[in-house]
Design a protein around this motif. Structure first.
Motif, mmCIF file in Angstrom:
data_model
loop_
_atom_site.group_PDB
_atom_site.id
_atom_site.type_symbol
_atom_site.label_atom_id
_atom_site.label_comp_id
_atom_site.label_asym_id
_atom_site.label_seq_id
_atom_site.Cartn_x
_atom_site.Cartn_y
_atom_site.Cartn_z
ATOM 1 N N SER A 105 -42.335 -76.256 -34.975
ATOM 2 C CA SER A 105 -42.289 -75.411 -35.951
ATOM 3 C C SER A 105 -42.552 -76.073 -37.360
ATOM 4 C CB SER A 105 -40.890 -74.761 -36.046
ATOM 5 O OG SER A 105 -39.970 -75.587 -36.352
ATOM 6 N N ARG A 106 -43.056 -75.485 -38.335
ATOM 7 C CA ARG A 106 -43.332 -75.942 -39.627
ATOM 8 C C ARG A 106 -42.469 -75.170 -40.506
ATOM 9 N NH1 ARG A 106 -44.908 -78.941 -36.442
ATOM 10 N NH2 ARG A 106 -46.855 -79.994 -36.452
ATOM 11 N N SER B 201 -39.748 -78.149 -39.899
ATOM 12 C CA SER B 201 -38.923 -78.620 -38.719
ATOM 13 C C SER B 201 -37.767 -79.276 -39.043
ATOM 14 C CB SER B 201 -39.889 -79.666 -37.743
ATOM 15 O OG SER B 201 -38.963 -80.015 -36.689
ATOM 16 N N PRO C 291 -36.704 -75.307 -37.861
ATOM 17 C CA PRO C 291 -37.272 -74.014 -38.440
ATOM 18 C C PRO C 291 -35.984 -73.554 -39.364
ATOM 19 C CG PRO C 291 -36.808 -73.905 -36.135
ATOM 20 C CD PRO C 291 -36.525 -75.182 -36.402
ATOM 21 N N SER C 292 -36.204 -72.798 -40.202
ATOM 22 C CA SER C 292 -35.204 -72.251 -41.013
ATOM 23 C C SER C 292 -35.230 -70.772 -41.129
ATOM 24 C CB SER C 292 -35.265 -72.850 -42.653
ATOM 25 O OG SER C 292 -36.848 -72.605 -43.040
ATOM 26 N N ASN D 19 -41.653 -69.017 -40.850
ATOM 27 C CA ASN D 19 -41.929 -70.262 -40.411
ATOM 28 C C ASN D 19 -43.411 -70.170 -39.631
ATOM 29 O OD1 ASN D 19 -39.264 -71.940 -40.111
ATOM 30 N ND2 ASN D 19 -38.873 -69.988 -40.295
ATOM 31 N N GLU D 20 -43.929 -71.423 -39.519
ATOM 32 C CA GLU D 20 -45.222 -71.429 -38.491
ATOM 33 C C GLU D 20 -44.733 -71.976 -37.247
ATOM 34 O OE1 GLU D 20 -49.968 -73.050 -38.755
ATOM 35 O OE2 GLU D 20 -48.304 -74.244 -39.574
#
Length: 141
Positions: free
Chosen positions: A55-56, A58, A60-61, A65-66
């Motif tokens: 995830s981006r 990283s 995740p929040s 998120n990507e």
């Protein structure tokens, strides 16, 4: 006599510069290999493939998120003939991921709701077969 000294200086400089160039290349390779793209969840198997998720950002929040889905076959060969969709909740619609070339990477942004038990669900289709994988997400605090 001075031409010989100048020639030896140039030779020494060339030897030193070759070492520095090699050292800089090695440092660049190490920096590229140590990028912060750790897996956010353990890899899972589906059919003959290994499916990983990153995830981006990283980790995740909460929020958008990507997600990158990486599909590889034996010996790390990319699998690029999949139809990958994802969602973060059972009530959400499936959103198709975009294939990132023929390198076995699929991308999609998705909203992650606040909560301690967030799960990324992947729907994978290939040659008429379909499967759903669930990846637990450890959200950033």
């Amino acid at each position: 006599m001075q031409i010989i000294n100048l020639s030896s200086l140039v030779t020494q400089f060339n030897k030193c510069s070759e070492k520095y160039v090699a050292l800089l290349l090695l440092a660049g390779i190490l920096a590229a290999c140590s990028s912060d793209t750790s897996m956010d969840a353990p890899a899972q198997k589906w059919q003959d493939m290994e499916i990983r998720v990153e995830s981006r950002p990283s980790p995740p929040s909460t929020g958008m998120n990507e997600f990158l889905v990486i599909a590889t076959a034996e010996r790390g060969r990319p699998v690029y003939d999949l139809l990958v969709s994802l969602r973060t909740d059972d009530h959400d619609e499936w959103k198709q991921a975009i294939q990132d070339g023929q390198v076995g990477v699929y991308r999609r942004a998705a909203e992650v709701a606040p909560g301690t038990k967030s799960v990324l669900q992947l729907q994978i289709k290939r040659n008429g077969a379909e499967g759903i994988l669930r990846f637990p997400l450890n959200l950033a605090r």
